[in-house]
Write an enzyme that holds these catalytic residues in place. Structure first.
Site, PDB file in Angstrom:
ATOM      1  N   ARG A   1     -13.975  -8.628   0.834  1.00  0.00           N
ATOM      2  CA  ARG A   1     -12.549  -8.345   0.648  1.00  0.00           C
ATOM      3  C   ARG A   1     -11.733  -9.598   0.976  1.00  0.00           C
ATOM      4  O   ARG A   1     -10.799  -9.957   0.270  1.00  0.00           O
ATOM      5  CB  ARG A   1     -12.100  -7.183   1.555  1.00  0.00           C
TER       6      ARG A   1
ATOM      7  N   ASP B   1     -17.085   7.466  -2.400  1.00  0.00           N
ATOM      8  CA  ASP B   1     -15.868   7.310  -1.575  1.00  0.00           C
ATOM      9  C   ASP B   1     -15.527   8.688  -1.025  1.00  0.00           C
ATOM     10  O   ASP B   1     -16.149   9.705  -1.383  1.00  0.00           O
ATOM     11  CB  ASP B   1     -14.736   6.730  -2.457  1.00  0.00           C
TER      12      ASP B   1
ATOM     13  N   CYS C   1     -16.372   1.929  -0.161  1.00  0.00           N
ATOM     14  CA  CYS C   1     -15.235   1.060   0.180  1.00  0.00           C
ATOM     15  C   CYS C   1     -14.902   1.135   1.672  1.00  0.00           C
ATOM     16  O   CYS C   1     -14.288   0.220   2.197  1.00  0.00           O
ATOM     17  CB  CYS C   1     -14.019   1.464  -0.649  1.00  0.00           C
TER      18      CYS C   1
ATOM     19  N   ARG D   1       0.887  -1.178   0.000  1.00  0.00           N
ATOM     20  CA  ARG D   1       0.000   0.000   0.000  1.00  0.00           C
ATOM     21  C   ARG D   1       0.916   1.216   0.000  1.00  0.00           C
ATOM     22  O   ARG D   1       1.670   1.422   0.974  1.00  0.00           O
ATOM     23  CB  ARG D   1      -0.930  -0.007   1.212  1.00  0.00           C
TER      24      ARG D   1
ATOM     25  N   GLN E   1     -10.065  -3.883  -3.880  1.00  0.00           N
ATOM     26  CA  GLN E   1     -11.350  -3.315  -3.478  1.00  0.00           C
ATOM     27  C   GLN E   1     -12.394  -3.500  -4.581  1.00  0.00           C
ATOM     28  O   GLN E   1     -13.500  -3.998  -4.330  1.00  0.00           O
ATOM     29  CB  GLN E   1     -11.170  -1.819  -3.176  1.00  0.00           C
TER      30      GLN E   1
ATOM     31  N   HIS F   1      -7.028   0.758  -6.695  1.00  0.00           N
ATOM     32  CA  HIS F   1      -7.287  -0.102  -5.524  1.00  0.00           C
ATOM     33  C   HIS F   1      -7.958  -1.373  -6.058  1.00  0.00           C
ATOM     34  O   HIS F   1      -9.157  -1.610  -5.858  1.00  0.00           O
ATOM     35  CB  HIS F   1      -8.184   0.643  -4.535  1.00  0.00           C
TER      36      HIS F   1
END
Ligand code: CP
Ligand code: NVA
Length: 335
Positions: A310, A242, A282, A120, A150, A147
């Site tokens: 996830r 988001d 998310c 990340r 996700q 991402h």
């Protein structure tokens, strides 16, 4: 003739594939067939987790995170342990991964010890660079640009809710960020329909949009861009938003707080969607900024189904890229 007892093996699913040794830096790393295969495997793993307990046996995974995380960290750690692997989590928030030594040197150390690397990062180039140098799979657990884990979990969740993803429309409203890019590319690969409702100056990265449109030519996906959030949401099956300010953009918070309020997902906006429409995020949510409590806590909200998935989808990703022995026969897409 000596009699033989042949153990009955379940027939391989025709589309179940592995792509060992490959990276998942971008959704663009997957083909439509691989994506279909990944969802099939994720659903097998979700329903029969005990059959995959040894999929990562003997494999150690290193995770370096330059940014905070709740869901991604825990779901990766739980997924790796649930598949019989082991994991080192390195909190990299104090300095960028390549501040102390070059990515090249880090990669050539790690590949001697671990079966995979999960990153990340702030810069997308850090994930790309690690993937270029390391000869073990590298998985993007969020970068500035994408991402992918996700978006894969999100569309897997939509498949569970609606079935055929080619028949649904998802509207993403708000900031054209990493999550939106991965949703856009996933919709393109799936042949689904996606509308992006973003303010001027906060739309999709032009290269990602061009790539998504190129993929859409082959899959029949429909991509629509608009700046009016009500138009974007009208009649859709799923409304996604988001944070207005992603990690790394905190210095823009005040400016963004002036621009984004018309994009807030509230009861008035979601009323324009189809009566059966679901709400997606998310997480983490900034309650009463990009989404109101009334929407995120409503029966439409599937945010915790997304969060749960996830783990199942990441188990499928890890099994396909890094996994060895499973009780489900897997066959190579390129065999
Ligand atoms: N959705 C997501 O990636 O959450 P975290 O930042 O908590 O990992
Ligand atoms: N777009 C958000 C996603 C967090 C999971 C960010 O990058 O901060």
């Amino acid at each position: 003739m000596r009699s033989q007892t042949i153990a009955a093996e379940p027939a391989p699913h025709p589309i179940t594939t592995t792509f060992p040794g490959r990276d998942l830096v971008s959704i663009r790393d997957l083909s439509p067939l691989e994506l279909e295969s990944l969802f099939h495997l994720a659903s097998l793993i979700k329903t029969r987790p005990e059959e995959f307990r040894a999929a990562l046996a003997g494999k150690h995974i290193a995770m370096f995170f330059e940014k905070p995380s709740l869901r991604t960290r825990i779901t990766f750690e739980a997924a790796i342990c649930g598949l019989g692997g082991s994991v080192s989590f390195i909190d990299q928030r104090h300095e960028r991964l390549d501040a102390r030594e070059t990515l090249n040197d880090i990669a050539h150390n790690l590949e001697r010890w671990v079966g995979g690397i999960v990153l990340r990062t702030f810069a997308h180039e850090t994930v790309e660079g690690m993937a270029e140098h390391a000869c073990v799979p590298v998985i993007n657990a969020l970068s500035e640009v994408e991402h992918p884990c996700q978006a894969l979990a999100d569309y897997f969740t939509l498949q569970e809710k609606f079935g055929d993803l080619r028949k649904i429309t998802l509207a993403y409203v708000g900031d054209g960020n990493n999550v939106m890019h991965s949703l856009l590319l996933t919709a393109a690969l799936l042949g689904s329909k996606i509308r992006l409702g973003t303010p001027k100056g906060y739309g999709a990265n032009p290269q990602i949009l061009a790539d998504a449109r190129e993929i859409a030519k082959q899959t029949g996906a429909v991509i629509e861009l608009m700046s009016d959030p009500r138009k974007a949401v009208r009649g859709v099956d799923a409304v996604y938003t988001d944070a207005w300010t992603s990690m790394g953009h905190e210095h823009e918070t005040d400016e963004r707080a002036r621009i984004f309020p018309p994009y807030q997902v509230n009861n008035e906006l979601i009323a324009v969607a189809a009566p059966h429409a679901v709400f997606m995020h998310c997480l983490p949510a900034h309650r009463n900024e990009e989404v109101t409590d009334a929407v995120i806590d409503s029966v439409r909200s599937i945010v915790f189904d997304q969060a749960e998935n996830r783990m199942h989808v990441q188990k499928a990703i890890l099994t396909m890229l890094i996994g060895g022995k499973t009780r489900q026969p897997l066959r190579s897409a390129h065999a």
